[in-house]
Design an enzyme around this catalytic site. Sequence first.
Site, PDB file in Angstrom:
ATOM      1  N   CYS A   1      47.374  81.177  14.443  1.00 17.97           N
ATOM      2  CA  CYS A   1      46.324  81.694  15.342  1.00 17.97           C
ATOM      3  C   CYS A   1      46.139  83.197  15.293  1.00 17.97           C
ATOM      4  O   CYS A   1      45.093  83.707  14.926  1.00 17.97           O
ATOM      5  CB  CYS A   1      46.609  81.354  16.803  1.00 17.97           C
TER       6      CYS A   1
ATOM      7  N   ASP B   1      40.492  78.787  13.929  1.00 15.29           N
ATOM      8  CA  ASP B   1      41.397  79.860  13.494  1.00 15.29           C
ATOM      9  C   ASP B   1      42.334  79.435  12.369  1.00 15.29           C
ATOM     10  O   ASP B   1      42.785  80.260  11.580  1.00 15.29           O
ATOM     11  CB  ASP B   1      42.180  80.465  14.671  1.00 15.29           C
ATOM     12  N   ASN B   2      42.656  78.168  12.321  1.00 15.07           N
ATOM     13  CA  ASN B   2      43.432  77.625  11.197  1.00 15.07           C
ATOM     14  C   ASN B   2      43.272  76.110  11.214  1.00 15.07           C
ATOM     15  O   ASN B   2      42.774  75.555  12.188  1.00 15.07           O
ATOM     16  CB  ASN B   2      44.922  78.017  11.269  1.00 15.07           C
TER      17      ASN B   2
ATOM     18  N   ASP C   1      40.536  76.047  18.160  1.00 16.48           N
ATOM     19  CA  ASP C   1      41.929  76.394  17.914  1.00 16.48           C
ATOM     20  C   ASP C   1      42.619  75.232  17.188  1.00 16.48           C
ATOM     21  O   ASP C   1      42.726  74.146  17.737  1.00 16.48           O
ATOM     22  CB  ASP C   1      42.601  76.645  19.278  1.00 16.48           C
ATOM     23  N   ASP C   2      43.035  75.468  15.953  1.00 13.69           N
ATOM     24  CA  ASP C   2      43.764  74.431  15.184  1.00 13.69           C
ATOM     25  C   ASP C   2      42.890  73.254  14.760  1.00 13.69           C
ATOM     26  O   ASP C   2      43.393  72.138  14.616  1.00 13.69           O
ATOM     27  CB  ASP C   2      44.940  73.835  15.988  1.00 13.69           C
TER      28      ASP C   2
END
Length: 610
Positions: A88, A341-342, A52-53
Site C-alpha cells: 500500500c 494500490d496493489n 485497496d488490494d
Amino acid sequence: MKLATLSAFLAATATVFQTVSSISVNAIFDQHPLQLPLHDRKKPNIVFILTDDQDLHMSSLSYMPHLNSTLIQHGTLYNSHYVTTALCCPSRVSLWTGLLAHNTNVTDVNPPYGGYPKFVQRGFNDKWLPVWLNDAGYGTYYTGKLFNAHTVDNYDEPHVKGFTGSDFLLDPYTYQYRNATFQRNREKPMSHKGQYSTDVLAAKAYGFLDEAVERYEEESEPFFLAIAPVAPHSNVEFNSLDIINGPEFKTTAPLAADRHTHLFPDAKVPRTPNFNPDTPSGVNWIKKLEKQSENNVEYNDHFYRQRLRALQAVDEIVLNVTARLAEAGLLDDTYIIYTSDNGYHIGQHRLQPGKECGFEEDIAVPLIIRGPGVPKGEVVDGLVTTHVDLAPTLFSIAGIPLREEFDGTPIPLSYKRIKHQKKHGKREHAGVEYWGFALEEGEYGFSHHEGEDVKGYYTNNTYKALRLVGEDYSLYYSVWCNNEHELYDLDKDPYQLTNLYTNSTLIKDYELLGYPLKKVLGRLDALLFVLKSCTAETCQSPWSALHPSHHHHVSSLTEALDERFDEYYEEEVEKIRFDRCEQGYIVEAEGPQWDKSMGMRGGLRWSEWV
Ligand SMILES: *[C@@H]1O[C@H](CO)[C@@H](O)[C@H](O)[C@H]1NC(C)=O
Ligand SMILES: *[C@@H]1O[C@H](CO)[C@@H](O)[C@H](O)[C@H]1NC(C)=O
Ligand SMILES: *[C@@H]1O[C@H](CO)[C@@H](O)[C@H](O)[C@H]1NC(C)=O
Ligand SMILES: *[C@@H]1O[C@H](CO)[C@@H](O)[C@H](O)[C@H]1NC(C)=O
Ligand SMILES: *[C@@H]1O[C@H](CO)[C@@H](O)[C@H](O)[C@H]1NC(C)=O
Ligand SMILES: *[C@@H]1O[C@H](CO)[C@@H](O)[C@H](O)[C@H]1NC(C)=O
C-alpha cells in the site's frame, strides 16, 4: 522476530445505467482536448477512485456491473498495468509523486522505512500531486485511506498539504470496516463506530463532489477528487495496541455492507494451474510453503467471496459518482480513473491471502480510464503502463508541463497514441521493487500472541524485478536479496510455475526469441541493473542508458539482442547481486550500482570515449 518489525503492520497495520450515452466528438476525431488552445477550453475535471488490494487476475472486475457499464464500456481498460511496489504505502507514495520507491525511499508501511512520517520527513508533503494540481488552479479533494501510519496521533504533525477539502481514514482504525475513524480538514478525528466504512466514505465523496461542482459552475475552478475506500483489504482487529511489547492483531476476511452479505454464495477463487499446486513454486520462503488443506482452501474461498461483497459498495459509488457528474452535465468533461494500490493473491503458489510478492496476481492491477478522447469499450493489451505513469498522465490531462524528476511518462489516452506506441514497441517494461516483510493474512496466516511463535510473517522478502512485454515475448525476471533468481516465460507459462533460471536442462536448451536463454538473460539482467537505481529519463528509457550512442537506437529487448552487443552484455555490464538482505533501501547491501559511465557508446564504452 523483532517486535519493532511487527509494529510495521500495526500502524499500518443491475441497474442499467441510462444517462451515459453521449458520444464524444473528441473520440471520433482523436482530438485530445490538450491540443486545443488554452483559452478555448476549461481544464478537465478528474475523479480518481483508488481501491485497496484489488486484483486484476482473480476476476474481481466481473463482479462489478456498474464499473463495467459506466467505466469499462465507456472507457479503456489498460490490461497490462503494473504497480512498481506491491504494498500500500510505498505504492501510493509512488503513485502520487511519480517516483519509483527507490527514489522516494518510502519503501514500507511504517517508520523507519515508510509510512506517513517518512513521507513527511522526505519532504513530499510539499512536492506531490495535490500540491501541484492546486498550484495549477485545481480544487483538490480527497477522502479515504491516504497512507499507512497516518494515525489518530500524528494526523496534525503536520496536516496533509495540498487539499482544498480532505477527510481521511486514520490508523489504527483504517481497516475496521465497522469502526472507522475519519478526520476532516483541520478538525479532530471522529469515530464512526457501527457504521459501514465504505458507505460513510461514499457520503463524504458526494459532499466533496457537490462542493467541487458548485465551484466549477460559479468560478470555473476545475476539480480533482480522489476517493479511496479501504475495500477489499482484509479487516484488521486489534487485541492490543501495545507498541512496546508488540501489538496483537488479526487479519480477517473483509466485511460487506448488510445489503451485500448474501451475494455470490458459490463464488470461488479461480482454480488456475498455479492455485495450491501439487509441486511447490517460486523461490525463498514461498518455495517452502506447504500445500493447503481442504479446510484452508474452503476458508480462503470464503475470504474471496467477502472481498467481492465488500467491493459492491465501491461499485455503487462508481455508479453514483458517474450519475452525479452526468446530472451536473460534466460527465464528458471529466476523466474518471479507477485503479488499486496493489494486487492480491489467494492460494496461488500455495500462498495465503496477501500481496507483497512479484507474481502477476500481486503486481498487475486494474486501470480503467474514461474521459474526453479516451476510446470507449477498448481493452489495451501488451502496452505496459505503471503507477509512476499516473502523475505524469494527470499532468498532461491538466495541461501542466511535466516535471523533470518524473520516473514515468503520460499514458496514451487516444486511439492514435495507443496505436502509435504499440506499433513502435514503446512501453515494454515495468521495474518492480520490494524491501522487507511479507505477511500472510486470514485465519491461516499471520498470528502472534504473547509467548507464542510468530507465524505467517517473513522477513527478507526483498527483491528487484522486471516485467517485460513485447510483441513476441512476455517475461518476468527477478533477483532476490539472497541472490536467488527467477525467470518465467509468461507466453508459455502464464501462471509462473516453471522457473527457467533454476532448471539446468532448460538453461542449456531453452530458446527465447530464437536465441539461447543465456544470451537473453544477460540482456534482462542489464536492464534490471539499470532500473533498480534509475532516475527520471533513465527509468523511462533504460535501453537508451545502456546504449547512449545515437548510432544504436536500442529501445527494446529485440534490438538489444543484436550480436554486435554480445560482448558488451556478456563481459562488460556487471551482474546484479545483493551483499545481504535488508528491510529497507540500504544501498550498501545492494551490490554493484549502475552509473552512466557503464553505458555503451559507439563500439566503445562511454568511459573509454570521454
Ligand atoms: C462487461 O460487460 C460485458 C457485457 O455484458 C461483458 O461481455 C464483459 O465480459 C464485462 N467485463 C468484465 C470485465 O466483466
Ligand atoms: C473503535 O474505535 C474507537 C476509537 O474511535 C476505539 O476507542 C475502540 O477501541 C474501537 N473498537 C474496537 C473494537 O477496536
Ligand atoms: C447511490 O445513490 C442512490 C440514489 O441517490 C442512493 O439511494 C444510494 O444510497 C447511493 N448508494 C451509495 C452506496 O452511496
Ligand atoms: C526442467 O525442465 C525439463 C523440461 O521441461 C523438465 O522435464 C524437468 O522436470 C525440469 N526440472 C526441474 C528440476 O524442474
Ligand atoms: C535474512 O537475511 C539476513 C542477511 O542476509 C540473514 O542474516 C538472515 O539469516 C536472513 N533471515 C532469514 C529468516 O532468512
Ligand atoms: C532510506 O532510508 C533509510 C531509513 O532512514 C536510510 O537508512 C537509508 O540510507 C535511505 N536510503 C537511501 C538510498 O537514501
